[in-house]
Design a protein around this motif. Structure first.
Motif, PDB file in Angstrom:
ATOM      1  N   LEU A 113      78.509  24.936  20.926  1.00  0.00           N
ATOM      2  CA  LEU A 113      78.383  25.728  20.072  1.00  0.00           C
ATOM      3  C   LEU A 113      76.898  25.549  19.285  1.00  0.00           C
ATOM      4  O   LEU A 113      76.327  26.569  18.589  1.00  0.00           O
ATOM      5  CB  LEU A 113      79.471  25.823  19.002  1.00  0.00           C
ATOM      6  N   ILE A 114      76.381  24.402  19.363  1.00  0.00           N
ATOM      7  CA  ILE A 114      75.151  24.135  18.355  1.00  0.00           C
ATOM      8  C   ILE A 114      73.880  24.999  18.846  1.00  0.00           C
ATOM      9  O   ILE A 114      73.195  25.594  18.110  1.00  0.00           O
ATOM     10  CB  ILE A 114      75.008  22.630  18.596  1.00  0.00           C
ATOM     11  N   PRO A 115      73.908  25.120  20.201  1.00  0.00           N
ATOM     12  CA  PRO A 115      72.552  25.951  20.838  1.00  0.00           C
ATOM     13  C   PRO A 115      72.827  27.322  20.340  1.00  0.00           C
ATOM     14  O   PRO A 115      72.037  28.053  20.407  1.00  0.00           O
ATOM     15  CB  PRO A 115      72.567  25.556  22.156  1.00  0.00           C
ATOM     16  N   GLY A 116      74.371  27.756  20.276  1.00  0.00           N
ATOM     17  CA  GLY A 116      74.575  29.012  19.890  1.00  0.00           C
ATOM     18  C   GLY A 116      74.047  29.241  18.490  1.00  0.00           C
ATOM     19  O   GLY A 116      73.385  30.472  18.191  1.00  0.00           O
ATOM     20  N   VAL A 117      74.070  28.519  17.704  1.00  0.00           N
ATOM     21  CA  VAL A 117      73.825  28.639  16.436  1.00  0.00           C
ATOM     22  C   VAL A 117      72.121  28.623  16.260  1.00  0.00           C
ATOM     23  O   VAL A 117      71.646  29.422  15.510  1.00  0.00           O
ATOM     24  CB  VAL A 117      74.217  27.416  15.258  1.00  0.00           C
ATOM     25  N   THR A 137      72.349  35.523  24.014  1.00  0.00           N
ATOM     26  CA  THR A 137      72.527  34.403  24.583  1.00  0.00           C
ATOM     27  C   THR A 137      73.622  33.596  23.937  1.00  0.00           C
ATOM     28  O   THR A 137      74.300  32.632  24.773  1.00  0.00           O
ATOM     29  CB  THR A 137      71.245  33.385  24.731  1.00  0.00           C
ATOM     30  N   ALA A 138      73.734  33.520  22.741  1.00  0.00           N
ATOM     31  CA  ALA A 138      74.731  32.963  22.169  1.00  0.00           C
ATOM     32  C   ALA A 138      76.033  32.878  22.655  1.00  0.00           C
ATOM     33  O   ALA A 138      77.044  32.067  22.714  1.00  0.00           O
ATOM     34  CB  ALA A 138      74.821  33.220  20.507  1.00  0.00           C
ATOM     35  N   THR A 139      76.727  34.171  23.225  1.00  0.00           N
ATOM     36  CA  THR A 139      77.806  34.434  23.743  1.00  0.00           C
ATOM     37  C   THR A 139      77.967  33.349  24.943  1.00  0.00           C
ATOM     38  O   THR A 139      79.182  33.054  25.331  1.00  0.00           O
ATOM     39  CB  THR A 139      78.084  35.839  23.890  1.00  0.00           C
ATOM     40  N   TRP A 140      76.750  33.435  25.756  1.00  0.00           N
ATOM     41  CA  TRP A 140      76.996  32.457  26.780  1.00  0.00           C
ATOM     42  C   TRP A 140      77.250  30.950  26.615  1.00  0.00           C
ATOM     43  O   TRP A 140      77.938  30.408  27.146  1.00  0.00           O
ATOM     44  CB  TRP A 140      75.427  32.597  27.419  1.00  0.00           C
ATOM     45  N   PHE A 141      76.824  30.372  25.420  1.00  0.00           N
ATOM     46  CA  PHE A 141      77.226  29.024  24.828  1.00  0.00           C
ATOM     47  C   PHE A 141      78.668  28.996  24.571  1.00  0.00           C
ATOM     48  O   PHE A 141      79.062  28.068  24.618  1.00  0.00           O
ATOM     49  CB  PHE A 141      76.016  28.777  23.653  1.00  0.00           C
ATOM     50  N   VAL A 142      79.059  30.236  23.976  1.00  0.00           N
ATOM     51  CA  VAL A 142      80.585  30.172  23.630  1.00  0.00           C
ATOM     52  C   VAL A 142      81.333  30.086  24.655  1.00  0.00           C
ATOM     53  O   VAL A 142      82.367  29.603  24.889  1.00  0.00           O
ATOM     54  CB  VAL A 142      80.937  31.367  22.837  1.00  0.00           C
ATOM     55  N   VAL A 183      75.057  45.035  25.880  1.00  0.00           N
ATOM     56  CA  VAL A 183      75.697  46.387  26.057  1.00  0.00           C
ATOM     57  C   VAL A 183      76.351  46.708  24.672  1.00  0.00           C
ATOM     58  O   VAL A 183      76.182  47.701  23.925  1.00  0.00           O
ATOM     59  CB  VAL A 183      76.654  46.518  27.016  1.00  0.00           C
ATOM     60  N   ILE A 184      76.735  45.676  24.231  1.00  0.00           N
ATOM     61  CA  ILE A 184      77.496  45.999  22.752  1.00  0.00           C
ATOM     62  C   ILE A 184      76.569  46.271  21.512  1.00  0.00           C
ATOM     63  O   ILE A 184      76.742  47.183  20.965  1.00  0.00           O
ATOM     64  CB  ILE A 184      78.439  44.527  22.177  1.00  0.00           C
ATOM     65  N   ALA A 185      75.498  45.451  21.843  1.00  0.00           N
ATOM     66  CA  ALA A 185      74.127  45.984  20.551  1.00  0.00           C
ATOM     67  C   ALA A 185      74.031  47.518  20.881  1.00  0.00           C
ATOM     68  O   ALA A 185      73.638  48.062  19.912  1.00  0.00           O
ATOM     69  CB  ALA A 185      73.023  45.018  20.945  1.00  0.00           C
ATOM     70  N   VAL A 186      73.763  47.800  22.207  1.00  0.00           N
ATOM     71  CA  VAL A 186      73.206  48.845  22.528  1.00  0.00           C
ATOM     72  C   VAL A 186      74.179  50.025  21.841  1.00  0.00           C
ATOM     73  O   VAL A 186      73.721  51.019  21.313  1.00  0.00           O
ATOM     74  CB  VAL A 186      72.970  49.291  24.054  1.00  0.00           C
ATOM     75  N   SER A 187      75.719  49.904  22.133  1.00  0.00           N
ATOM     76  CA  SER A 187      76.606  50.908  21.925  1.00  0.00           C
ATOM     77  C   SER A 187      76.694  51.106  20.202  1.00  0.00           C
ATOM     78  O   SER A 187      77.034  52.203  19.955  1.00  0.00           O
ATOM     79  CB  SER A 187      77.838  50.435  22.491  1.00  0.00           C
ATOM     80  N   VAL A 188      76.469  49.996  19.471  1.00  0.00           N
ATOM     81  CA  VAL A 188      76.997  50.300  18.129  1.00  0.00           C
ATOM     82  C   VAL A 188      75.713  50.079  17.287  1.00  0.00           C
ATOM     83  O   VAL A 188      75.898  50.401  15.979  1.00  0.00           O
ATOM     84  CB  VAL A 188      77.587  48.930  17.811  1.00  0.00           C
ATOM     85  N   ILE A 224      79.441  33.075  15.457  1.00  0.00           N
ATOM     86  CA  ILE A 224      78.246  32.864  15.567  1.00  0.00           C
ATOM     87  C   ILE A 224      77.043  33.839  15.497  1.00  0.00           C
ATOM     88  O   ILE A 224      76.087  33.909  14.713  1.00  0.00           O
ATOM     89  CB  ILE A 224      77.876  31.996  16.800  1.00  0.00           C
ATOM     90  N   GLY A 225      77.278  35.218  16.174  1.00  0.00           N
ATOM     91  CA  GLY A 225      76.218  36.082  16.375  1.00  0.00           C
ATOM     92  C   GLY A 225      76.211  36.843  15.056  1.00  0.00           C
ATOM     93  O   GLY A 225      74.979  37.407  14.842  1.00  0.00           O
ATOM     94  N   TYR A 226      77.255  37.045  14.421  1.00  0.00           N
ATOM     95  CA  TYR A 226      77.076  37.944  13.215  1.00  0.00           C
ATOM     96  C   TYR A 226      77.331  37.196  11.834  1.00  0.00           C
ATOM     97  O   TYR A 226      76.679  37.224  10.941  1.00  0.00           O
ATOM     98  CB  TYR A 226      78.136  39.188  13.297  1.00  0.00           C
ATOM     99  N   TYR A 227      78.398  36.513  11.864  1.00  0.00           N
ATOM    100  CA  TYR A 227      78.751  35.892  10.511  1.00  0.00           C
ATOM    101  C   TYR A 227      77.956  34.725  10.038  1.00  0.00           C
ATOM    102  O   TYR A 227      77.762  34.624   9.068  1.00  0.00           O
ATOM    103  CB  TYR A 227      80.529  35.528  10.498  1.00  0.00           C
TER     104      TYR A 227
END
Length: 344
Positions: A46-50, A247-252, A272-277, A316-319
């Motif tokens: 999770l550290i590289p995700g942060v 890429t943070a989701t890949w580390f998760v 895709v989520i970013a594109v959609s919302v 990680i990605g939002y909060y």
């Protein structure tokens, strides 16, 4: 007074959406089981995700620093990092990320940066920021139908809508930039129609504001035409910046000890989520992002790990982005412009 009311409304709106999201995510779920799963996660992954989140914020600060130097304005990289943090914080807490750029312009003004200059820089940041999503969306629509059928079929209509809205937004901004006269005519006629239908009252000040905005778009057009290589470089940095966050989701995914799904698939699904919302009027895409994650990441995490995966990915990605940018916004509030005030 009006700004205070707007801030209070945004905070209340954020809390309501947050409460609704938490209810929707955890209602009927076994919290104890989720906690047990999360306790078994390999935290080192999770550290590289942060770090990805820090790189995401840092990426925009590099763009601001680079463009300001191009415009002969010298700033410290740390100051630009604070500008970037302020933008992301207010974008996270306001509908459609509408509060980010006004806040950045305010803090840039405290550093004696002329408003036309800050507006120009941030407009180019916005165009390239959304252009990355347009590239991702159109690439999948044109060349990724197999990927769409495999992972996105259940949300294809939302994805297509998000892609179309981003294409429309970028196209509209480019028309405003490169054809300001045409854009002005369209906007003036549009306002006249709204006034005729009694949706708007006639105000001369509104026309004056429009003319001032057109001047800013003309300045942007001139800059884009004279600095093509700068724009290419900014787009490349923006592409790296945005995909760092995805890429943070890949580390998760790796933190759960999972394998079998390629990194490019996990990262693309998050894109895709970013594109959609991105164009939806919700702070940080809250609520709908969690819903889409739950729908398209089942083949990646499996049903048992889906909710814990979503919690960590969004955490990680939002909060984390929200918390980090909030702390740095407090720092910005106490440091930006202070030195100049003392010198005066």
């Amino acid at each position: 007074m009006e700004n205070k009311k707007k801030t209070i409304f945004n905070v209340i709106f954020l809390l309501v959406v947050f409460a609704g999201t938490m209810y929707g995510v955890f209602h009927g779920e076994d919290i104890g089981e989720i906690v047990k799963i999360l306790e078994q996660v390999n935290v080192l992954w999770l550290i590289p995700g942060v770090i990805c989140v820090v790189v995401f914020i840092w990426g925009e600060s590099i763009i601001i620093y680079y463009m300001m130097r191009t415009l002969k304005i010298r700033l410290k990289k740390w100051t630009c990092f604070l500008f970037s943090s302020v933008g992301f914080f207010f974008s996270c807490i306001t509908p459609s990320a509408s509060g980010g750029q006004p806040a950045q312009i305010y803090y840039m003004k405290k550093e004696k940066i002329p408003i036309p200059v800050s507006t120009l820089v941030l407009m180019i940041v916005t165009i390239t920021y959304k252009l990355v999503l347009v590239v991702v969306g159109l690439w999948l629509v044109l060349f990724g139908q197999g990927f769409i059928h495999k992972y996105l079929w259940s949300i294809r209509h939302i994805f297509y809508l998000g892609t179309a809205l981003n294409v429309f937004c970028v196209t509209a901004m480019l028309v405003l930039v490169f054809h300001p006269r045409l854009a002005r005519e369209i906007l003036v006629k549009g306002m006249a129609l709204l006034e005729k239908l009694h949706f708007l009252r006639h105000k001369e000040a509104r026309i004056e504001k429009l003319n001032a905005s057109m001047d800013q778009y003309r300045d942007t057009a001139v800059f884009l035409k004279e600095h093509k290589q700068v724009i290419v470089n900014v787009f490349a940095i923006t592409m790296f910046q945005r995909f760092a966050l995805f890429t943070a989701t890949w580390f998760v995914y790796k933190a759960f000890g999972l394998g079998g799904v390629k990194a490019v698939a996990v990262i693309t699904l998050q894109a895709v989520i970013a594109v959609s919302v991105d164009m939806l009027p919700l702070p940080g895409g809250m609520g709908i992002s969690e819903k889409l994650f739950a729908m398209i990441f089942i083949p990646v995490f499996g049903k048992r790990l889906l909710l814990p995966g979503m919690i960590l990915s969004r955490g990680i990605g939002y909060y984390t982005e929200l918390g980090l940018s909030a702390l740095l916004t407090i720092v910005a509030n106490f440091t930006i412009g202070r030195k100049r005030e003392i010198e005066c």
